[in-house]
Design a protein around this motif. Structure first.
Motif, PDB file in Angstrom:
ATOM      1  N   HIS A 591       8.825 -21.280 -29.246  1.00  0.00           N
ATOM      2  CA  HIS A 591       8.632 -20.113 -28.995  1.00  0.00           C
ATOM      3  C   HIS A 591       7.901 -19.369 -29.034  1.00  0.00           C
ATOM      4  O   HIS A 591       6.944 -20.051 -29.820  1.00  0.00           O
ATOM      5  CB  HIS A 591      10.385 -19.249 -29.286  1.00  0.00           C
ATOM      6  N   ASP A 593       7.179 -17.269 -31.405  1.00  0.00           N
ATOM      7  CA  ASP A 593       7.022 -16.535 -32.877  1.00  0.00           C
ATOM      8  C   ASP A 593       5.472 -16.249 -33.615  1.00  0.00           C
ATOM      9  O   ASP A 593       4.870 -18.091 -33.314  1.00  0.00           O
ATOM     10  CB  ASP A 593       8.581 -16.712 -33.264  1.00  0.00           C
ATOM     11  N   ARG A 594       5.262 -15.896 -34.711  1.00  0.00           N
ATOM     12  CA  ARG A 594       3.464 -16.568 -35.057  1.00  0.00           C
ATOM     13  C   ARG A 594       3.564 -18.280 -35.725  1.00  0.00           C
ATOM     14  O   ARG A 594       2.454 -18.884 -35.908  1.00  0.00           O
ATOM     15  CB  ARG A 594       3.102 -14.865 -35.309  1.00  0.00           C
ATOM     16  N   ASP A 595       4.752 -17.534 -36.412  1.00  0.00           N
ATOM     17  CA  ASP A 595       4.996 -19.154 -37.086  1.00  0.00           C
ATOM     18  C   ASP A 595       4.830 -20.568 -36.302  1.00  0.00           C
ATOM     19  O   ASP A 595       5.152 -21.574 -36.796  1.00  0.00           O
ATOM     20  CB  ASP A 595       6.082 -19.072 -38.262  1.00  0.00           C
ATOM     21  N   HIS A 596       5.078 -20.650 -35.669  1.00  0.00           N
ATOM     22  CA  HIS A 596       5.021 -21.742 -34.359  1.00  0.00           C
ATOM     23  C   HIS A 596       3.750 -21.278 -33.191  1.00  0.00           C
ATOM     24  O   HIS A 596       2.879 -22.242 -32.515  1.00  0.00           O
ATOM     25  CB  HIS A 596       6.322 -21.762 -33.559  1.00  0.00           C
ATOM     26  N   ARG A 652      13.912 -15.350 -28.342  1.00  0.00           N
ATOM     27  CA  ARG A 652      13.365 -15.883 -29.368  1.00  0.00           C
ATOM     28  C   ARG A 652      13.721 -17.028 -30.012  1.00  0.00           C
ATOM     29  O   ARG A 652      13.897 -18.060 -29.480  1.00  0.00           O
ATOM     30  CB  ARG A 652      13.161 -14.527 -30.310  1.00  0.00           C
ATOM     31  N   ASN A 653      14.532 -16.689 -31.008  1.00  0.00           N
ATOM     32  CA  ASN A 653      14.581 -18.217 -31.667  1.00  0.00           C
ATOM     33  C   ASN A 653      15.442 -18.956 -31.386  1.00  0.00           C
ATOM     34  O   ASN A 653      15.776 -19.908 -30.680  1.00  0.00           O
ATOM     35  CB  ASN A 653      15.169 -17.817 -33.654  1.00  0.00           C
ATOM     36  N   SER A 656      14.173 -21.563 -28.100  1.00  0.00           N
ATOM     37  CA  SER A 656      13.666 -22.729 -28.966  1.00  0.00           C
ATOM     38  C   SER A 656      13.708 -23.362 -27.417  1.00  0.00           C
ATOM     39  O   SER A 656      14.728 -24.359 -27.802  1.00  0.00           O
ATOM     40  CB  SER A 656      13.851 -22.771 -30.200  1.00  0.00           C
ATOM     41  N   ASP A 673      13.609 -22.772 -33.410  1.00  0.00           N
ATOM     42  CA  ASP A 673      14.515 -22.459 -34.282  1.00  0.00           C
ATOM     43  C   ASP A 673      14.968 -22.365 -34.318  1.00  0.00           C
ATOM     44  O   ASP A 673      16.339 -20.617 -34.320  1.00  0.00           O
ATOM     45  CB  ASP A 673      13.642 -21.070 -34.545  1.00  0.00           C
ATOM     46  N   HIS A 699      14.997 -24.691 -37.477  1.00  0.00           N
ATOM     47  CA  HIS A 699      14.711 -22.774 -38.140  1.00  0.00           C
ATOM     48  C   HIS A 699      14.469 -23.272 -39.760  1.00  0.00           C
ATOM     49  O   HIS A 699      15.170 -22.492 -40.634  1.00  0.00           O
ATOM     50  CB  HIS A 699      15.796 -22.160 -37.967  1.00  0.00           C
TER      51      HIS A 699
END
Length: 791
Positions: A591, A593-596, A652-653, A656, A673, A699
């Protein structure tokens, strides 16, 4: 190249006398002892290091015939004691995330970025600082765009700060920077974030050599409008803060990093100029020779000049090595002994090792000393013409240092020899002297050096376009996969063989010894097998999937919004290159999100042409959506997307990509996530497809994921968690870890284990952690053991 002829000693040395006490043989043995201690899986304890040190020193002085083994003992004991002491200095676990009020001085030059400032802080050896921090070095940082940190925080200032502390910690990946090794070598006690920057109090203004360096750097920046003023600051003062990632990438591509930030050769030029100036002064005033002979005055002036220039450069390791060599030569002259350059290098190495044996952990030590050693061993005949001697020296340096460059940086530059032919004489004889003359003049009369600085920048700009063309040419940097230590030893032996006299037979065969380093075995999966590399990216995710002939990246690692940290550039790209990945066939983002997905831009720039797959609506410019029912096969390995289903909204999460990989009878499940809601949906729709030997824990081990029914459905033997050490979310949650373990899974967390290498092969699934496969004494887990032993 023909090795330089050795000057025979004045008198034969009796065989029973052993090697000289201060000579190349003993220095090499001390170095070998230091390496033996520092590269063990665990540093030798105090009860081993202290006896080794005493026995080595005693035998070295008392028994000449045993000087070589005594040197090994001395190096081992000395390095072991220094390493254990450096570990014991680091912040104990009980003080992690605590806040302490400390006073101290800013050491070195602060680094100012957008909304952020970083600097090293030497804590005062007095209250109110906690006892464990007094007199120690802390790396501090602060974020406050409302404050003008660039003006407030200057080198040499004393401050009272409130720091939220944590112990030095780094990531462990193939080809990655080892932050824990760097912290050990620097004797770094802790890292701290300034709490409430508005309340920080400056106790005294800037003073000292670093304050002067920062002031002169600011004058150069104000007086030189050309963009190349950043290089003038680097070459004159060792201030590389103005160089960005693209500058360093270009310098690496053309092999010129050794000339930036003041090289040892530049220190030698300054020392030579100081010696000539002293000789001229003594020639003008002959009466001075009655007090001190002119040769001795020149030698002392050279040492003083080199020492002052090393201070200007911030005592970088190459400059310190050169100063020690010059001091050794001067000492020989003062003692009216024959000057022996190999002996001077040995003295410099011994002094460096005795003062700081942990310096062998830095790349600068090896490049500095090995470069000079190669040149001394193969130094062309001084009677040759200067041009031929210069070309020969460049060839020797290129061949001799290539194995080290590959081992230390994972790259080789074919453009390096060409660029050095221009840069070494032009920068060293024109650009640097002008920059130094401007600095010296401006120190005496403010503003008087501006003209010389501008002329230095102009001369730099004349040659820089050539280096830019070379850096973007086919001759630029080549990335070499990671290899074993023995491959480096073979390549060094091959370089030695190549540089033997021309009459030595079989020199061409020496090239075979380079093959294990330049073309290492990549251990790719066989047909029907797969390899997964879960990279240690902190609080985020990036997984490389390899089959026999294909590579896919699942997620690209995190990146902060302010650009402070980009795991794509700092971790993922170097790791892929170290693993020998030349191209990516597909990039799948679970997805957006910045951590991915934060590191996506850096990965795409380094590996263009990969097909990008992401959930519909993620907004990352994917060529095709990630949707349930999508199946493909690579080299006998089957891939299938289980989630999201068609027309599933982007949440978002919860959107995924859930990917199932089946290879050689073993299965891996990537979950992104997703939360318990999607886990339940998968249990209802695809329960049988959830069965897997290896599962990426949803997650990062969040408490909202990994329900008991989902864990039972997977039946996993290995549960992999990608998390950041001490992350603010508390991932993985202890209850989640307990549920996976209760179901019979072994939990592997990148925060503790480093990167994880997973093999899906006929024998089943196996997991190997980087920290277990390559244990080092400076690993974070060693900190607690060293502290308890010190107590």
């Amino acid at each position: 190249m023909i090795p330089a002829a050795r000057t025979p000693p004045d008198a034969p040395t009796p065989s029973h006398a052993g090697p000289p006490l201060v000579g190349p043989a003993v220095a090499t043995c001390v170095l070998a002892g230091c390496l033996a201690a520092l590269w063990l899986p665990r540093f030798p304890p105090l009860w081993v290091g202290l006896p080794a040190l005493l026995a080595g020193a005693g035998l070295l002085l008392a028994t000449p015939r045993l000087r070589l083994p005594a040197g090994v003992l001395l190096g081992l004991g000395l390095a072991a004691l220094h390493a254990q002491h450096a570990l014991s200095l680091q912040l104990p676990p009980r003080l992690e995330k605590t806040t302490a009020s400390v006073t101290g001085r800013i050491a070195g030059l602060p680094i100012h970025e957008a909304g952020r400032t970083r600097f090293e802080f030497r804590v005062d050896d007095a209250p109110p600082a906690p006892a464990v921090l007094r007199g120690r070095l802390v790396r501090a940082s602060l974020r406050d765009p409302a404050l003008d940190a660039r003006m407030r925080y200057r080198a040499g200032q004393r401050w009272r700060l409130d720091l939220r502390l944590r112990a030095p910690r780094g990531l462990r990946n193939p080809g990655g920077f080892d932050g824990e090794r760097s912290a050990l070598a620097a004797r770094l006690a802790a890292q701290g974030h300034v709490v409430a920057p508005a309340g920080a109090l400056m106790l005294s203004p800037a003073s000292g050599i670093d304050a002067w360096r920062e002031s002169m750097s600011a004058r150069i920046g104000e007086g030189v409008e050309a963009p190349s003023s950043r290089f003038v600051r680097a070459l004159a003062l060792g201030d590389t803060r103005g160089l960005d990632d693209s500058d360093w990438a270009l310098l690496r591509a053309v092999g010129l990093t050794h000339l930036v930030a003041i090289s040892g050769f530049h220190v030698g030029l300054v020392a030579g100029f100081a010696a000539l100036l002293a000789q001229a002064l003594w020639w003008c005033f002959p009466g001075l020779s009655r007090r001190l002979p002119r040769p001795l005055a020149a030698a002392l002036a050279g040492v003083i000049g080199a020492g002052l220039y090393a201070a200007v450069a911030g005592f970088a390791l190459p400059t310190v090595r050169t100063v020690l060599m010059i001091a050794a030569v001067a000492t020989m002259r003062l003692g009216r002994r024959r000057v022996d350059m190999p002996g001077a290098l040995a003295v410099a190495a011994l002094v460096m090792l005795l003062l700081d044996p942990l310096s062998v952990l830095s790349a600068g030590f090896w490049l500095s000393f090995m470069g000079v050693a190669w040149l001394l061993w193969c130094l062309p005949d001084p009677e040759r013409r200067p041009l031929r001697a210069f070309l020969s020296a460049q060839a020797v340096a290129t061949l001799g240092l290539l194995p080290l460059s590959v081992a230390l940086f994972g790259q080789a530059s074919l453009a390096g020899p060409v660029a050095n032919l221009v840069a070494v004489p032009w920068w060293s004889l024109v650009v640097v002297p002008l920059a130094l003359a401007g600095t010296a003049l401006d120190s005496l009369f403010a503003g008087a050096g501006t003209g010389l600085w501008r002329l230095s920048a102009l001369c730099f700009d004349l040659a820089w376009p050539l280096f830019e063309r070379l850096g973007h040419s086919p001759l630029a940097v080549r990335w070499i996969p990671e290899s074993d230590a023995w491959a480096l030893l073979l390549a060094l032996l091959g370089a030695f063989w190549l540089l033997l006299p021309r009459a030595v037979p079989g020199r061409a065969l020496a090239l075979l010894l380079w093959l294990p380093l330049l073309w290492p075995a990549r251990q790719l999966p066989g047909y029907g097998e797969a390899e997964l590399q879960v990279l240690d990216v902190g609080q985020g995710l990036a997984v490389l999937v390899r089959t026999a002939r294909h590579q896919m990246l699942y997620d690209a690692g995190p990146a902060s919004r302010d650009g402070e940290y980009d795991a794509g550039a700092r971790v993922v790209v170097p790791a892929l290159r170290a693993l020998g990945v030349g191209r990516l066939d597909r990039i799948m983002l679970s997805h957006a999100d910045r951590d991915h997905a934060g590191g996506l831009e850096a990965v795409v720039e380094a590996f263009p042409g990969a097909a990008l797959v992401a959930p519909d609506g993620a907004g990352v410019g994917a060529q095709r959506p990630c949707v349930s029912g999508d199946r493909w096969q690579w080299d006998g390995v089957r891939f299938e997307v289980l989630h999201p289903t068609p027309y599933f909204p982007y949440l978002r999460n919860e959107s995924s990509c859930v990917l199932r990989i089946e290879a050689a009878g073993a299965t891996a499940l990537f979950t992104g996530d997703i939360s318990e809601v999607v886990e339940t949906r998968l249990l209802n729709l695809r329960r049988t497809d959830l069965r897997a030997d290896v599962v990426l824990v949803p997650h990062h081990g969040s408490g909202s994921s990994s329900s008991a029914s989902f864990i039972a459905a997977t039946g996993a033997r290995h549960a992999l968690v990608s998390s950041g050490h001490g992350n603010r979310f508390g991932h993985p949650r202890p209850a989640v870890v307990s549920r996976w373990r209760a179901a019979g899974a072994e939990v592997h967390d990148t925060a503790r284990a480093g990167s994880l290498a997973v093999r899906l092969a006929p024998g089943g699934a196996t997991v190997e952690s980087r920290r277990v496969a390559q244990p080092r004494g400076w690993d974070a887990e060693s900190r607690g053991r060293a502290a308890s032993e010190a107590r």
